[in-house]
Structure formats: structure tokens, C-alpha cells
Design a protein around this motif. Structure first.
Motif, mmCIF file in Angstrom:
data_model
loop_
_atom_site.group_PDB
_atom_site.id
_atom_site.type_symbol
_atom_site.label_atom_id
_atom_site.label_comp_id
_atom_site.label_asym_id
_atom_site.label_seq_id
_atom_site.Cartn_x
_atom_site.Cartn_y
_atom_site.Cartn_z
ATOM 1 N N ASP A 252 0.665 -1.069 0.260
ATOM 2 C CA ASP A 252 0.052 0.348 0.033
ATOM 3 C C ASP A 252 0.937 1.188 -0.208
ATOM 4 O O ASP A 252 1.487 1.724 0.293
ATOM 5 N N TRP A 253 0.653 1.880 -1.153
ATOM 6 C CA TRP A 253 1.592 2.961 -0.927
ATOM 7 C C TRP A 253 1.034 4.397 0.064
ATOM 8 O O TRP A 253 1.898 5.149 0.174
ATOM 9 N N VAL A 254 0.229 4.408 0.556
ATOM 10 C CA VAL A 254 0.367 4.855 1.365
ATOM 11 C C VAL A 254 0.830 5.277 2.790
ATOM 12 O O VAL A 254 0.923 5.587 3.682
ATOM 13 N N ALA A 255 1.773 4.049 3.776
ATOM 14 C CA ALA A 255 2.506 3.827 3.896
ATOM 15 C C ALA A 255 3.345 5.065 4.144
ATOM 16 O O ALA A 255 4.172 5.496 4.486
ATOM 17 N N GLU A 256 3.699 5.454 3.093
ATOM 18 C CA GLU A 256 5.073 6.489 2.355
ATOM 19 C C GLU A 256 4.041 8.430 2.551
ATOM 20 O O GLU A 256 5.084 9.310 2.748
ATOM 21 N N VAL A 257 3.162 7.760 3.095
ATOM 22 C CA VAL A 257 2.480 9.360 3.314
ATOM 23 C C VAL A 257 3.034 9.768 4.348
ATOM 24 O O VAL A 257 3.330 9.570 5.991
ATOM 25 N N PRO A 258 3.630 10.714 4.416
ATOM 26 C CA PRO A 258 3.705 11.398 6.280
ATOM 27 C C PRO A 258 3.104 12.022 6.901
ATOM 28 O O PRO A 258 2.441 12.302 6.461
ATOM 29 N N HIS A 259 3.192 11.300 8.393
ATOM 30 C CA HIS A 259 2.197 11.543 9.665
ATOM 31 C C HIS A 259 2.545 13.117 9.966
ATOM 32 O O HIS A 259 2.567 13.140 11.538
ATOM 33 N N ALA A 260 1.782 14.160 8.899
ATOM 34 C CA ALA A 260 1.806 15.207 9.686
ATOM 35 C C ALA A 260 0.717 16.437 10.028
ATOM 36 O O ALA A 260 -0.212 15.358 9.775
ATOM 37 N N HIS A 261 0.872 16.653 10.707
ATOM 38 C CA HIS A 261 -0.727 17.343 10.824
ATOM 39 C C HIS A 261 -0.212 19.397 10.698
ATOM 40 O O HIS A 261 0.928 19.682 11.871
#
Length: 322
Positions: A252-261
Motif C-alpha cells: 500500500d503506497w499510503v505507507a509513504e504518506v508523512p504523518h504530519a499535521h
């Protein structure tokens, strides 16, 4: 207040760009279909009991709305939409609600809701609409078959989903607008058969919607899969008695999304803590090696484990924290 140091401003700008790029680049080229006119749906009487007769009446009313939308699409010259609606109006398909406007709003039932002892509500993510409905339908069908008799699955397309390639996909606005409708729907569904076990299954941006809606809802489980984050730092911050689960396929490519807010003058970007991280506090289930759209694929590890969760059983193999 002293001005923010240039390095801090640069870091925030780069993180914002990274969030947007990570979400949009893997699916660059997806586009929101052009608007197709559709009539307003008919006013439906409240569904007060999940009896076969009451459900049959409701399904007949929504089928008439779908056929009216099909005629409007045909008159507009959109034969693709008309064909999709024609298939939806088949007698074997059952909709609790339907509205053909603004991309479409539907709640389709798979299985026999009147006999269901467990019901799963699927909340889809971005780029789901009447023109892109097949994947949601296929996933709901596969899950209901995996669950078997005495189960129902409701595919809840109850909001205007964001286009994946858009600022909306990395901001909480659409989720905040959708949450009241999801809360109402799940509440009404629970009132129809109070003894039924209800689980919320939340995919991708749909997990952001669930995060906004779940507080106080009487559901047994909240299952987050393919989630970029849900806008809170911990499962406890959801204020729910439900068991919160999280899973992600290794492809799943969403694993590469940085977990920023990031709170910027024009928007809040990103959804914060990774639901698979230890500090979030969800129970992790093994989701196999599938990609972002494969969680409900027939024969998959993720489908088997999600079905076990909906049935009140422990997944066959719990995953490790990321």
C-alpha cells in the motif's frame, strides 16, 4: 510574538508539499467526472423496523429514484452513467437510500438485513462516486460472501468524496461535513435491530470520516485500513467503547504518506499519527501484501481478518506494530 524563524517556516512548507505529493503522485491522472444532472430523490418514510416487508417497500422506493436518475442521465447524453444506474436498478440490488446528485449518495445492502446478526458498514475513501462505484460494490460483495449467512454489509457512499489529486484529500473538510450523516445513518441502523453487532470499516480517507463520527456511536469495532491517519493522536481520543483496529498491506503506497499535521493560514494539512504506530494504540491485524485497493479482494489475508473482526473473532494472525 516573535516571527517564526525562517528554517521553521521552510520545514513546514516542505512538509506540506511532501504530504500533498505523497498522496497525489501515486495516482496522478485521476479526475473528478463532470457533473450529471439528476432529480432530487423522493421523500422516504422513516424505516422503523428491519422486517422483510418494510425493507422491500424501501428498496422499491429507492429503485424508482435510481430509474429516474437513469432517465435524466440518458437525456443528458451520459450513456456511461445511465448504464451504471440501469445496473443499480436491477431487482436483485437493494438500496436503503439513493441520491444521484453531486457525484451520488447511496447506501446499498448486501445480504439480508432483516436476518443479520452482524452488520458491517463500509465507508469508502477518495474518488468513489456513481461513476467509480464498482470497486466499492465488489468489496462489499466479497465481504458479505466471506461472512456468510446471518450477516449484512452496507456500502455507505453518504458523502461527496474528495478527488485523490486534490487539496481536499489531505484536509479534514470533507470528513467534517460527512460525519453527521454517518452518525445518523449508523444510529438509525442500530435502532432497526438493536441486538445486531455493527462494525465500521473505514478505508483510506473514509477513516478520517469515521474518526470524526465515531464518538458515542454504539458500534463493536472500528476498522481502519489503508489509513493516512484520522486526525487524532491516539485511539483513546476517539472517545469510543469500540475496539479500534488498524491494518495496512505491505504493497500500500499510503505507507509513504508523512504523518504530519500542519495548521496553515489556508488549511490544516495531514492527519497526524500513523494508526499503526504503537503510540496510537490500535490493535493491529495482518493485512497481507496487497495494495491500497486490495483489502477486500477475494482470498486475501486482509479480507479474511476483517471478516473475523466483524464476526467478533480474533484475526487469524495479528500484525506487528509498524
Amino acid at each position: 510574538m516573535a516571527p517564526r524563524p525562517p528554517r521553521s517556516r521552510l520545514r513546514r512548507t516542505l512538509l506540506a508539499a511532501l504530504v500533498i505529493g505523497s498522496v497525489t503522485l501515486p495516482v496522478l491522472g485521476a479526475a473528478r467526472p463532470a457533473a450529471v444532472p439528476a432529480p432530487a430523490p423522493s421523500a422516504l418514510a422513516p424505516l422503523r423496523a428491519a422486517t422483510p416487508a418494510a425493507l422491500a417497500e424501501r428498496y422499491a422506493a429507492t429503485r424508482a429514484d435510481i430509474r429516474a436518475a437513469e432517465r435524466a442521465a440518458t437525456d443528458h447524453g451520459d450513456l456511461r452513467r445511465a448504464a451504471a444506474l440501469h445496473a443499480m436498478a436491477e431487482p436483485a440490488r437493494h438500496f436503503l437510500s439513493f441520491d444521484g446528485r453531486d457525484g451520488g449518495r447511496t447506501a446499498e445492502v448486501f445480504g439480508d438485513l432483516s436476518r443479520a446478526e452482524r452488520t458491517a458498514v463500509l465507508v469508502p475513501g477518495s474518488d468513489t462516486s456513481l461513476d467509480r462505484y464498482g470497486r466499492l460494490q465488489a468489496g462489499a460483495t466479497a465481504l458479505q460472501r466471506q461472512l456468510g449467512d446471518r450477516s449484512a454489509v452496507v456500502a455507505w457512499l453518504g458523502y461527496r468524496t474528495p478527488a485523490t489529486v486534490s487539496l481536499d484529500a489531505v484536509t479534514p473538510g470533507r470528513a467534517a461535513a460527512a460525519a453527521p450523516a454517518l452518525r445518523r445513518f449508523v444510529g438509525e441502523l442500530g435502532a432497526l435491530k438493536p441486538a445486531t453487532r455493527i462494525s465500521l470499516l473505514c478505508h483510506s480517507y473514509g477513516s478520517v470520516v469515521c474518526g470524526r463520527a465515531v464518538s458515542g456511536l454504539d458500534v463493536a469495532d472500528v476498522v481502519l485500513y489503508g489509513s493516512p491517519g484520522i486526525g487524532v493522536g491516539t485511539a483513546a481520543a476517539l472517545h469510543t467503547r469500540a475496539t479500534v483496529w488498524a491494518g495496512r498491506g505491505t504493497g500500500d503506497w499510503v505507507a509513504e504518506v508523512p504523518h504530519a499535521h500542519l495548521t496553515l493560514p489556508f488549511a490544516t494539512l495531514g492527519f497526524g499519527t500513523d494508526p499503526l504506530s504503537p503510540r496510537f494504540g490500535a490493535r493491529i491485524f495482518a493485512a497481507g501484501d496487497g495494495g491500497h485497493s486490495d483489502y477486500l479482494a477475494p482470498g486475501s489475508v486482509s479480507l479474511a481478518n476483517i471478516a473475523r473482526i466483524v464476526s467478533g473473532r480474533t484475526p487469524a494472525e495479528e500484525g506487528r506494530h509498524a
